[in-house]
Scaffold this motif. Structure first.
Motif, PDB file in Angstrom:
ATOM      1  N   GLU A 116      35.580 -22.213 -32.463  1.00 16.87           N
ATOM      2  CA  GLU A 116      34.628 -21.114 -32.325  1.00 16.87           C
ATOM      3  C   GLU A 116      33.884 -20.839 -33.628  1.00 16.87           C
ATOM      4  OE1 GLU A 116      36.661 -17.699 -30.888  1.00 16.87           O
ATOM      5  OE2 GLU A 116      37.493 -18.758 -29.179  1.00 16.87           O
ATOM      6  N   ARG A 117      34.323 -21.383 -34.675  1.00 16.30           N
ATOM      7  CA  ARG A 117      33.723 -21.121 -35.984  1.00 16.30           C
ATOM      8  C   ARG A 117      32.458 -21.954 -36.170  1.00 16.30           C
ATOM      9  NH1 ARG A 117      36.304 -16.654 -36.214  1.00 16.30           N
ATOM     10  NH2 ARG A 117      38.523 -16.845 -36.387  1.00 16.30           N
ATOM     11  N   LEU A 118      31.794 -21.744 -37.290  1.00 14.16           N
ATOM     12  CA  LEU A 118      30.609 -22.536 -37.602  1.00 14.16           C
ATOM     13  C   LEU A 118      31.011 -23.983 -37.850  1.00 14.16           C
ATOM     14  CD1 LEU A 118      28.858 -20.061 -40.048  1.00 14.16           C
ATOM     15  CD2 LEU A 118      28.238 -20.545 -37.685  1.00 14.16           C
ATOM     16  N   PRO A 119      30.131 -24.934 -37.504  1.00 11.50           N
ATOM     17  CA  PRO A 119      30.431 -26.342 -37.784  1.00 11.50           C
ATOM     18  C   PRO A 119      30.618 -26.539 -39.290  1.00 11.50           C
ATOM     19  CG  PRO A 119      28.493 -26.134 -36.386  1.00 11.50           C
ATOM     20  CD  PRO A 119      28.852 -24.754 -36.853  1.00 11.50           C
ATOM     21  N   ALA A 120      31.701 -27.199 -39.675  1.00 12.06           N
ATOM     22  CA  ALA A 120      32.007 -27.376 -41.093  1.00 12.06           C
ATOM     23  C   ALA A 120      32.719 -28.697 -41.311  1.00 12.06           C
ATOM     24  CB  ALA A 120      32.883 -26.231 -41.592  1.00 12.06           C
ATOM     25  N   TYR A 121      32.642 -29.168 -42.558  1.00 14.18           N
ATOM     26  CA  TYR A 121      33.326 -30.399 -42.947  1.00 14.18           C
ATOM     27  C   TYR A 121      33.601 -30.305 -44.438  1.00 14.18           C
ATOM     28  CZ  TYR A 121      34.507 -35.349 -42.948  1.00 14.18           C
ATOM     29  OH  TYR A 121      35.176 -36.542 -43.029  1.00 14.18           O
ATOM     30  N   SER A 122      34.761 -30.789 -44.866  1.00 13.41           N
ATOM     31  CA  SER A 122      35.070 -30.741 -46.294  1.00 13.41           C
ATOM     32  C   SER A 122      35.703 -32.039 -46.750  1.00 13.41           C
ATOM     33  CB  SER A 122      35.999 -29.563 -46.609  1.00 13.41           C
ATOM     34  OG  SER A 122      37.270 -29.774 -46.045  1.00 13.41           O
ATOM     35  N   GLY A 123      35.631 -32.272 -48.044  1.00 10.53           N
ATOM     36  CA  GLY A 123      36.225 -33.454 -48.640  1.00 10.53           C
ATOM     37  C   GLY A 123      36.520 -33.216 -50.108  1.00 10.53           C
ATOM     38  N   ALA A 165      32.811 -28.250 -49.370  1.00  9.34           N
ATOM     39  CA  ALA A 165      32.701 -28.015 -47.932  1.00  9.34           C
ATOM     40  C   ALA A 165      31.259 -27.668 -47.585  1.00  9.34           C
ATOM     41  CB  ALA A 165      33.613 -26.873 -47.493  1.00  9.34           C
ATOM     42  N   ASP A 166      30.768 -28.238 -46.496  1.00 14.62           N
ATOM     43  CA  ASP A 166      29.455 -27.893 -45.954  1.00 14.62           C
ATOM     44  C   ASP A 166      29.645 -27.180 -44.636  1.00 14.62           C
ATOM     45  OD1 ASP A 166      27.971 -28.911 -48.014  1.00 14.62           O
ATOM     46  OD2 ASP A 166      27.474 -30.783 -47.017  1.00 14.62           O
ATOM     47  N   VAL A 167      28.896 -26.102 -44.455  1.00 13.41           N
ATOM     48  CA  VAL A 167      28.932 -25.313 -43.231  1.00 13.41           C
ATOM     49  C   VAL A 167      27.498 -25.177 -42.737  1.00 13.41           C
ATOM     50  CG1 VAL A 167      29.538 -23.073 -42.236  1.00 13.41           C
ATOM     51  CG2 VAL A 167      30.917 -24.023 -44.100  1.00 13.41           C
ATOM     52  N   PHE A 168      27.274 -25.419 -41.453  1.00 14.57           N
ATOM     53  CA  PHE A 168      25.942 -25.303 -40.861  1.00 14.57           C
ATOM     54  C   PHE A 168      25.784 -23.965 -40.155  1.00 14.57           C
ATOM     55  CE2 PHE A 168      24.578 -29.996 -39.983  1.00 14.57           C
ATOM     56  CZ  PHE A 168      24.557 -30.246 -41.335  1.00 14.57           C
ATOM     57  N   LEU A 169      24.614 -23.354 -40.357  1.00 16.68           N
ATOM     58  CA  LEU A 169      24.195 -22.185 -39.592  1.00 16.68           C
ATOM     59  C   LEU A 169      22.696 -22.317 -39.393  1.00 16.68           C
ATOM     60  CD1 LEU A 169      24.721 -19.439 -38.253  1.00 16.68           C
ATOM     61  CD2 LEU A 169      24.348 -18.384 -40.489  1.00 16.68           C
ATOM     62  N   HIS A 170      22.288 -22.489 -38.160  1.00 16.89           N
ATOM     63  CA  HIS A 170      20.894 -22.735 -37.806  1.00 16.89           C
ATOM     64  C   HIS A 170      20.422 -23.988 -38.550  1.00 16.89           C
ATOM     65  CE1 HIS A 170      21.143 -18.978 -35.733  1.00 16.89           C
ATOM     66  NE2 HIS A 170      21.422 -18.328 -36.852  1.00 16.89           N
ATOM     67  N   GLN A 171      19.348 -23.903 -39.310  1.00 10.74           N
ATOM     68  CA  GLN A 171      18.839 -25.074 -40.042  1.00 10.74           C
ATOM     69  C   GLN A 171      19.322 -25.123 -41.489  1.00 10.74           C
ATOM     70  OE1 GLN A 171      17.134 -27.740 -38.792  1.00 10.74           O
ATOM     71  NE2 GLN A 171      17.708 -26.734 -36.890  1.00 10.74           N
ATOM     72  N   GLN A 172      20.223 -24.246 -41.838  1.00 15.15           N
ATOM     73  CA  GLN A 172      20.722 -24.173 -43.211  1.00 15.15           C
ATOM     74  C   GLN A 172      22.079 -24.861 -43.349  1.00 15.15           C
ATOM     75  OE1 GLN A 172      17.626 -23.017 -44.591  1.00 15.15           O
ATOM     76  NE2 GLN A 172      19.132 -22.453 -46.092  1.00 15.15           N
ATOM     77  N   ARG A 208      29.458 -16.772 -36.864  1.00 14.86           N
ATOM     78  CA  ARG A 208      28.215 -16.037 -36.679  1.00 14.86           C
ATOM     79  C   ARG A 208      28.506 -14.552 -36.547  1.00 14.86           C
ATOM     80  NH1 ARG A 208      27.502 -20.784 -34.113  1.00 14.86           N
ATOM     81  NH2 ARG A 208      25.556 -21.872 -34.489  1.00 14.86           N
ATOM     82  N   SER A 209      27.589 -13.732 -37.040  1.00 18.79           N
ATOM     83  CA  SER A 209      27.704 -12.286 -36.864  1.00 18.79           C
ATOM     84  C   SER A 209      27.312 -11.930 -35.440  1.00 18.79           C
ATOM     85  CB  SER A 209      26.752 -11.542 -37.811  1.00 18.79           C
ATOM     86  OG  SER A 209      27.006 -11.890 -39.129  1.00 18.79           O
ATOM     87  N   ALA A 210      27.895 -10.900 -34.931  1.00 17.47           N
ATOM     88  CA  ALA A 210      27.519 -10.422 -33.595  1.00 17.47           C
ATOM     89  C   ALA A 210      26.120  -9.812 -33.668  1.00 17.47           C
ATOM     90  CB  ALA A 210      28.527  -9.393 -33.110  1.00 17.47           C
ATOM     91  N   SER A 211      25.279 -10.090 -32.688  1.00 16.18           N
ATOM     92  CA  SER A 211      23.928  -9.494 -32.644  1.00 16.18           C
ATOM     93  C   SER A 211      24.028  -8.032 -32.283  1.00 16.18           C
ATOM     94  CB  SER A 211      23.052 -10.172 -31.604  1.00 16.18           C
ATOM     95  OG  SER A 211      23.271 -11.517 -31.515  1.00 16.18           O
TER      96      SER A 211
END
Length: 96
Positions: free
Chosen positions: A34-41, A57-64, A92-95
């Motif tokens: 359920e969390r934001l897409p992420a990957y670490s190394g 670690a990289d975390v994606f949110l929208h285009q960032q 993600r924050s709740a709208s």
């Protein structure tokens, strides 16, 4: 932490491996659910403590793409666990 446009990368793994030029010897961890897409190394890099193994670690949110760096003066399993727990807790924050 750094923030950039993720460009054409489809996954945090692709973005991290290509942009950091991670080799086959790096230890990587995918994060999902359920969390934001992420990957670490882990990679060897210059840190405030000198040349060290550091967790990235990289975390994606929208285009960032949000990139987090973690390094310690000395290897510390507790510190690495806290870093990974933090990355895995992002969502993600709740709208309103």
């Amino acid at each position: 932490m750094q923030t950039t446009d993720k460009g054409t990368a489809r996954t945090p793994q692709e973005y991290l491996v290509v942009s950091m030029k991670f080799g086959a010897t790096c230890r990587n961890t995918g994060h999902s659910g359920e969390r934001l897409p992420a990957y670490s190394g882990m990679t060897r890099m210059q840190t405030p403590f000198g040349l060290r193994d550091a967790r990235v670690a990289d975390v994606f949110l929208h285009q960032q793409a949000f990139r987090f760096f973690g390094a310690a003066r000395e290897a510390n399993a507790g510190g690495e666990r806290a870093f990974l727990d933090t990355v895995q807790s992002l969502h993600r924050s709740a709208s309103r």
